[in-house]
Design an enzyme around this catalytic site. Structure first.
Site, mmCIF file in Angstrom:
data_model
loop_
_atom_site.group_PDB
_atom_site.id
_atom_site.type_symbol
_atom_site.label_atom_id
_atom_site.label_comp_id
_atom_site.label_asym_id
_atom_site.label_seq_id
_atom_site.Cartn_x
_atom_site.Cartn_y
_atom_site.Cartn_z
ATOM 1 N N ASN A 209 9.525 13.195 21.263
ATOM 2 C CA ASN A 209 10.773 13.951 21.181
ATOM 3 C C ASN A 209 11.767 13.180 20.318
ATOM 4 O O ASN A 209 11.483 12.059 19.880
ATOM 5 C CB ASN A 209 11.324 14.255 22.581
ATOM 6 C CG ASN A 209 11.638 12.991 23.347
ATOM 7 O OD1 ASN A 209 12.522 12.225 22.959
ATOM 8 N ND2 ASN A 209 10.906 12.747 24.427
ATOM 9 N N ASP A 278 7.739 15.716 29.561
ATOM 10 C CA ASP A 278 7.353 16.361 30.818
ATOM 11 C C ASP A 278 5.842 16.567 30.917
ATOM 12 O O ASP A 278 5.307 16.671 32.009
ATOM 13 C CB ASP A 278 8.045 17.723 30.939
ATOM 14 C CG ASP A 278 9.544 17.561 31.176
ATOM 15 O OD1 ASP A 278 9.925 16.561 31.816
ATOM 16 O OD2 ASP A 278 10.325 18.413 30.712
ATOM 17 N N PHE A 323 20.328 11.769 33.142
ATOM 18 C CA PHE A 323 20.924 12.392 31.961
ATOM 19 C C PHE A 323 20.355 13.800 31.847
ATOM 20 O O PHE A 323 19.224 14.053 32.268
ATOM 21 C CB PHE A 323 20.562 11.594 30.695
ATOM 22 C CG PHE A 323 21.560 10.511 30.376
ATOM 23 C CD1 PHE A 323 21.653 9.375 31.160
ATOM 24 C CD2 PHE A 323 22.403 10.628 29.277
ATOM 25 C CE1 PHE A 323 22.575 8.381 30.868
ATOM 26 C CE2 PHE A 323 23.322 9.652 28.966
ATOM 27 C CZ PHE A 323 23.417 8.518 29.763
ATOM 28 N N LYS A 337 20.002 19.857 38.221
ATOM 29 C CA LYS A 337 19.179 18.629 38.205
ATOM 30 C C LYS A 337 19.747 17.577 39.164
ATOM 31 O O LYS A 337 18.997 16.837 39.795
ATOM 32 C CB LYS A 337 19.091 18.065 36.784
ATOM 33 C CG LYS A 337 18.179 18.881 35.883
ATOM 34 C CD LYS A 337 18.160 18.399 34.430
ATOM 35 C CE LYS A 337 17.401 19.430 33.587
ATOM 36 N NZ LYS A 337 17.346 19.074 32.171
ATOM 37 N N LYS A 341 16.929 16.673 41.884
ATOM 38 C CA LYS A 341 16.349 15.328 41.757
ATOM 39 C C LYS A 341 16.980 14.341 42.728
ATOM 40 O O LYS A 341 16.607 13.172 42.736
ATOM 41 C CB LYS A 341 16.480 14.829 40.312
ATOM 42 C CG LYS A 341 15.772 15.727 39.287
ATOM 43 C CD LYS A 341 15.552 15.030 37.960
ATOM 44 C CE LYS A 341 14.958 16.017 36.948
ATOM 45 N NZ LYS A 341 14.232 15.343 35.861
HETATM 46 N N1 CTP Z 1 13.279 12.393 33.901
HETATM 47 C C1 CTP Z 1 12.473 11.555 34.603
HETATM 48 N N2 CTP Z 1 11.115 11.759 34.617
HETATM 49 C C2 CTP Z 1 10.588 12.797 33.947
HETATM 50 C C3 CTP Z 1 11.430 13.683 33.244
HETATM 51 C C4 CTP Z 1 12.767 13.448 33.233
HETATM 52 O O1 CTP Z 1 12.949 10.605 35.234
HETATM 53 N N3 CTP Z 1 9.287 12.965 33.964
HETATM 54 C C5 CTP Z 1 14.734 12.127 33.908
HETATM 55 C C6 CTP Z 1 15.311 11.808 32.560
HETATM 56 O O2 CTP Z 1 15.267 10.413 32.300
HETATM 57 C C7 CTP Z 1 16.727 12.317 32.689
HETATM 58 C C8 CTP Z 1 16.597 13.457 33.681
HETATM 59 O O3 CTP Z 1 15.355 13.289 34.341
HETATM 60 O O4 CTP Z 1 17.563 11.344 33.278
HETATM 61 C C9 CTP Z 1 16.627 14.814 33.088
HETATM 62 O O5 CTP Z 1 15.651 14.903 32.097
HETATM 63 P P1 CTP Z 1 15.342 16.302 31.435
HETATM 64 O O6 CTP Z 1 14.197 16.160 30.498
HETATM 65 O O7 CTP Z 1 16.607 16.913 30.928
HETATM 66 O O8 CTP Z 1 14.950 17.097 32.729
HETATM 67 P P2 CTP Z 1 13.684 17.827 33.173
HETATM 68 O O9 CTP Z 1 13.615 17.636 34.630
HETATM 69 O O10 CTP Z 1 12.502 17.406 32.371
HETATM 70 O O11 CTP Z 1 14.062 19.331 32.902
HETATM 71 P P3 CTP Z 1 13.846 20.278 31.606
HETATM 72 O O12 CTP Z 1 12.966 19.533 30.658
HETATM 73 O O13 CTP Z 1 13.245 21.485 32.175
HETATM 74 O O14 CTP Z 1 15.242 20.531 31.079
#
Ligand code: CTP
Length: 400
Positions: A209, A278, A323, A337, A341
């Site tokens: 990304n 993800d 974040f 979130k 979370k």
């Molecule tokens: N995060 C994490 N572990 C993952 C994915 C995300 O700890 N496998 C954390 C990121 O470091 C960030 C937060 O979750 O602090 C939000 O990440 P984001 O990618 O925006 O959230 P997602 O839960 O992946 O939601 P989406 O991609 O559907 O927006």
């Protein structure tokens, strides 16, 4: 921001800007600083010592020959007591006397007798400020190690417009805070994840990304500046380790980041600034995939573990900051979130429009269970310092 237990000697010399120094005392006291005010005789023609006494909660001194005050705290003792001396306003006369090492009143004597860093906030008519004699004194004072705060350009009390206005009280306060460094995280362990993750498809290709890692690195640096012992878990980025960071662990995939973060999870605070992938390819080819006729390639992806969710599931876990980089509906996704979370705070930003991943600037909105604050657009370094100040405040409020 805090100035708790910091000892600041505020010198006030004779100028109309002395009225602003009353507010400065308030602002310093708001941050729990100990403030003692010393006025020149001239200053007392503008503001009464009683005003400063009421605001600082301490006796105000004017004269070197005050036997009673000397008995309570001698001037040498007062000079030693000070961790910083700020003279605001610093009049042309005071600057001249300081530049020439004169000790003809209490304030100039204290400035000579103290080893504390000396900050000067000049305030005078623009014509006076521009005078070669004043400028020569300023050059001498700089050579002697004094630090100049201002003056600013603007409207003057005398009706002129130009350089010579004293900086505003909040600017002087911020300069003092910065001079000590913000130590709001002293004694705490802070774990920061930063950068993207790469999920290999084959030896030459990956799914990644656009995270540059700069926001997370700035957060790690700001946490270290605030006195924390910082561990930085970094995805694949080519950024130098920020000053003061105690430990850096480099990882590539989300699974590696997950393992590295959990291994260091005895921290007091975890700030998940990484853009964690993800999904990952379920099969990683050991050999480079070759192009085949037929046009389509299907990759089967499996879900990666959520690092923040894994931490919040633990019974004793760090204060958790996530974040959320969103292209739309930022507030509702971020607050979602925060809840799902199990986070203590989330920093949300809009990506696109010159902000976010690859930009030097960023803007954030912080949300916690019962509050929110906007951090307007600025450099990632400055934004990180403000974020850390809020994290420290929320940490103290909920765990402190
Ligand atoms: N995060 C994490 N572990 C993952 C994915 C995300 O700890 N496998 C954390 C990121 O470091 C960030 C937060 O979750 O602090 C939000 O990440 P984001 O990618 O925006 O959230 P997602 O839960 O992946 O939601 P989406 O991609 O559907 O927006």
């Amino acid at each position: 921001m805090s100035l708790a237990q910091r000892r600041i000697l505020l010198g006030v010399s004779g100028g109309i800007a002395a009225y602003k120094s009353c507010e400065l005392v308030r602002r310093l006291r708001d941050l729990d600083a100990e403030v003692r005010v010393v006025m020149t005789e001239g200053a007392t023609h503008f503001v009464s010592p009683t005003t400063f006494q009421a605001l600082s909660g301490q006796a105000v001194r004017v004269s070197l020959w005050d036997a009673q005050a000397e008995a309570a705290m001698g001037h040498i003792e007062l000079a030693r007591w000070a961790e910083r001396i700020l003279v605001a306003p610093a009049s042309a006369d005071l600057l001249a006397r300081l530049a020439h090492g004169m000790a003809d009143d209490l304030l100039t004597t204290l400035c000579l007798a103290s080893a504390a860093p000396l900050y000067l906030a000049p305030a005078m008519n623009q014509q006076m400020w521009a005078h070669p004699a004043v400028q020569a004194n300023i050059a001498t004072l700089r050579q002697h190690g004094a630090q100049l705060l201002g003056p600013a350009v603007g409207d003057q009390a005398c009706g002129d417009v130009g350089s010579g206005r004293m900086l505003e009280p909040h600017e002087l306060r911020d300069a003092l805070v910065a001079s000590f460094g913000d130590r709001s995280l002293a004694g705490l362990k802070v774990l920061v994840s930063a950068g993207p993750t790469y999920e290999d498809i084959d030896p030459v290709r990956f799914i990644g990304n656009r995270s540059s890692g700069r926001m997370g690195f700035a957060v790690a640096e700001a946490a270290a500046q605030a006195g924390a012992e910082v561990t930085l878990v970094a995805g694949p980025v080519s950024l130098a380790t920020p000053a003061g960071v105690a430990q850096r662990v480099d990882v590539r995939s989300a699974a590696q980041m997950h393992a590295a973060v959990l291994a260091a999870a005895q921290a007091d605070i975890y700030i998940g600034a990484a853009a964690v992938g993800d999904y990952r390819p379920l099969e990683v080819s050991a050999q480079k995939l070759k192009k085949h006729d037929g046009g389509e390639l299907t990759l089967r992806l499996g879900e990666n573990p959520d690092i923040l969710a894994s931490l919040s599931a633990q019974t004793a876990h760090p204060f958790l900051v996530g974040f959320a980089a969103e292209t739309h509906d930022v507030a509702s996704y971020a607050q979602g979130k925060l809840r799902h979370k199990g986070l203590d705070m989330i920093a949300a930003n809009q990506v696109g429009g010159g902000l976010g991943f690859e930009a030097a600037d960023n803007a954030l909105t912080l949300y916690w269970a019962d509050g929110a604050v906007e951090l307007p657009r600025t450099s990632k370094a400055e934004l990180a310092r403000r974020l850390i100040a809020h994290v420290a405040e929320r940490y103290r409020a909920t765990r402190g």
